[in-house]
Structure formats: C-alpha cells, structure tokens
Design an enzyme around this catalytic site. Structure first.
Site, short mmCIF file in Angstrom:
data_model
loop_
_atom_site.label_atom_id
_atom_site.label_comp_id
_atom_site.label_asym_id
_atom_site.label_seq_id
_atom_site.Cartn_x
_atom_site.Cartn_y
_atom_site.Cartn_z
N LYS A 4 0.79 -1.22 0.00
CA LYS A 4 0.00 0.00 0.00
C LYS A 4 0.83 1.28 0.00
O LYS A 4 0.37 2.33 -0.44
CB LYS A 4 -0.94 0.04 1.20
N SER A 60 0.46 -10.02 -0.98
CA SER A 60 0.22 -8.58 -0.89
C SER A 60 0.41 -7.99 0.49
O SER A 60 0.49 -6.77 0.63
CB SER A 60 -1.20 -8.27 -1.42
C1 LIG Z 1 -5.39 -3.30 0.10
C2 LIG Z 1 -4.98 -4.70 0.03
C3 LIG Z 1 -5.37 -5.53 -1.04
C4 LIG Z 1 -6.32 -5.10 -2.13
O1 LIG Z 1 -5.96 -3.93 -2.82
P1 LIG Z 1 -7.04 -3.04 -3.57
O2 LIG Z 1 -6.25 -2.01 -4.27
O3 LIG Z 1 -7.97 -2.47 -2.52
O4 LIG Z 1 -7.80 -3.94 -4.49
C5 LIG Z 1 -4.87 -6.83 -1.06
N1 LIG Z 1 -4.08 -7.30 -0.08
C6 LIG Z 1 -3.68 -6.54 0.95
C7 LIG Z 1 -2.78 -7.14 1.98
C8 LIG Z 1 -4.12 -5.21 1.04
O5 LIG Z 1 -3.73 -4.46 2.08
#
Ligand SMILES: *Cc1c(COP(=O)(O)O)cnc(C)c1O
Length: 328
Positions: free
Chosen positions: A52, A307
């Site tokens: 993020k 992510s």
């Molecule tokens: C925010 C987030 C997502 C999804 O991202 P978007 O841009 O909202 O679709 C996926 N995995 C994690 C760990 C996140 O913090």
C-alpha cells in the site's frame, strides 16, 4: 484516462523513496505439485508489510508537487492503507491524520502513531470514519488520499507489474491479483495491457467479498450488503468507480476462493518461503491453485502476489486448523 497517459503515470510514479523492489521468489514445492513454474511477488517485505505504501507515497508526492504549501494528508482506514499514508507523509515532511473507527484494535492505532501520524478515533464503522474524514478535509485544509479509487494510487501499485516483467522477462504467462477496491488490479492491468498484453491477468476475491465478480456479472458496480472480514485487507463492499472503469475491459478472468482455500495458501506460502502472510496476502495464491485445477494448466509461468503480512499472531491457530480442510 487514455492507456498511454496511464502508462506514463506508472513509468513516472515515485515509489522507491519508500518502497523496495521486492523479490520474485520461486515456490519450489507448489511448482512441483502443480507442474507449473510458480513465483511469489514478495510485497510482504515492504517496510509496512504491504504494497500500500507505493500508491500512498506516489499520491502524496504528486499532491505536494502540485501544491508545495500543502499542510498534510488525511485517510480513513484501519488497515494497511493507514500505515502507507502515515509513512509516506513522514517521508515527505507533511502531517498525516488517520481517521479510524472507535473500535479499532490498539495495535493498529499504535502502528499509525509510530509513524508520527495523528490517529482520530471516530464512529462505529468505516462509513462513519470516512464521513468524519471528509469534514476534516474542509476544516483543516488537508488532502484526502483514497485507498484505491485514484489514478495516482493505481499508478503507484502498477509499478509492481513493471518489476515482475523485468524480473522474469520471458517466462510469465499469468499473474493472479487479489482484489479489494481494485487499485492494485487496476494499476497492474493498466501497465501490463499496454506493454505486454499477452500476459493474462486473473482477479481473485474471497467468495464472501466478491464485489468485482458481482459488478462484472451485473455490468455495473453493485454494493454488497455484507462482506466477510476474514481477509480484512480485501473486505470491500463496492468496487471503485475509476478502478472498475480500468478493470472491466482489460481483466482476463475473475474467480473466487473460500476461507479454507485461503488458509491452505497461507500454509503453502510458509512451506515454500517460511513467510507468514495475512489472509488477504494469500488470496492470490489460493486463486492460482484453484485456476490451475479448474483449467488443467501445465508447464506455464504463474505469478501470485503476497500482498501483505499484517496479521495478529493469535489468529494463526485458526488458520492452521482450517488449512487442512482447505487442502482437501
Ligand atoms: C489493500 C490490500 C489488497 C487489495 O488492494 P485493492 O487495491 O484495494 O484492491 C490486497 N491485499 C492486501 C494485503 C491489502 O492491504
């Protein structure tokens, strides 16, 4: 936003002041089992343990470029976006205000404060916190940073796609992307479909938070009544307006996975890399495994994105119990 303009945004995005080029690690165990070459993009290794900060930093940087006198930025979030914004503002020497629901666990409030941000606890839920943040935008002259529905945020996340095709220039056939509000997916699609459209991009959502699947089916954005919060990083009720505009014509497929499949993917990640990821961080790998199974895919180069890794340690007990069920 034209495709060329968005491509320029990704190529000129500022992220490496705070983000690292994360490794694209091979997953030997999963590759062997699935008879494909599987790699994991390690966004859990960023300094706030999720991707993020790429989008948040790029947006804050672009805002400051446009308005050098800007006092600070504000976000409404109790999750990974909050930490991304707090860190971005600190690096740019600006104030950050993070509005969170009053029920937010102390560990998350403290994480934001540790980056020097002011945490404002307000309201019972996210919608109330969001409304309050809008009032503060007016009262305090701060700039709002949306967690996904913004082209500069998407462009920051899109730098992940650029890294992947540099790290494995010839061997990637498909990339699996977790979806909350669609900022990560929109950024990746906007970049890849302009540069290497032959790579397939598959969106993955938890089956109880599938706002993109619902929107694709209805051919318009729909608001889900309730979403499951097990994978809290992707628990979003409605796909973004700008993100959906970017995604709808470019995404190759959209699939969903169960909580048990997510838990099994957390275990796979641990077995192959010794990393612990949060549930949202394993959604993409869970989708990759399900897709290979569904379509009998063999001998291809497949990328999943880990992510994020922000999970309370005590949730691991639940995860390890469910992982066995998910493997069956
Ligand atoms: C925010 C987030 C997502 C999804 O991202 P978007 O841009 O909202 O679709 C996926 N995995 C994690 C760990 C996140 O913090």
């Amino acid at each position: 936003m034209t495709p060329a303009k968005f491509l320029e945004k990704v190529l000129t995005a500022r992220v490496y002041d705070v983000a690292c080029e994360s490794p694209l690690d091979p997953m030997p165990g999963v590759s062997e089992r699935l008879q494909n070459s599987v790699w994991l993009k390690r966004e859990d290794l960023q300094s706030v343990f999720s991707f993020k900060l790429r989008g948040a930093f790029n947006k804050a940087y672009q805002l400051k470029q446009a308005n050098p006198g800007l006092k600070g930025v504000i976000a409404a979030s109790a999750g990974n976006h909050a930490q991304g914004v707090a860190l971005a503002a600190k690096m740019l020497g600006m104030q950050a205000v993070i509005v969170m629901p009053a029920t937010t666990p102390k560990i998350k409030v403290d994480a934001v404060k540790s980056h020097g941000a002011r945490a404002v606890l307000h309201g019972e839920n996210f919608d109330e916190a969001y409304k309050h943040s809008m009032q503060l935008v007016e009262q305090e002259g701060l700039a709002f940073i949306h967690p996904y529905d913004d082209f500069d945020v998407m462009a920051g996340q899109g730098t992940i796609a650029h890294e992947i095709i540099r790290q494995q220039p010839d061997s990637v056939d498909m990339i699996f992307v977790p979806v909350g509000g669609g900022g990560l997916l929109g950024g990746i699609l906007g970049f890849l479909k302009a540069v290497k459209p032959s790579i397939k991009v598959i969106a993955v959502e938890p089956e109880d938070a599938a706002c993109l699947a619902a929107a694709m089916k209805a051919k318009r954005r729909v608001r889900l009544k309730d979403v499951g919060i097990f994978a809290d990083g992707v628990a979003v009720k409605q796909i973004g307006k700008n993100t959906f505009g970017m995604i709808r014509g470019l995404v190759d497929d959209v699939i969903t996975v169960s909580t048990d499949q997510i838990c099994a993917a957390i275990k796979d990640t641990y077995d192959d890399t010794r990393a612990i990821c949060e549930p949202a961080g394993a959604v993409s790998l869970a989708g990759l495994k399900a897709y290979v199974d569904m379509h009998g895919i063999e001998g291809q180069g497949l990328v999943a994105i880990n992510s994020g890794a922000n999970m309370n340690f005590d949730r691991l007990r639940h995860v390890s119990e469910r992982a066995e069920i998910g493997e069956q």
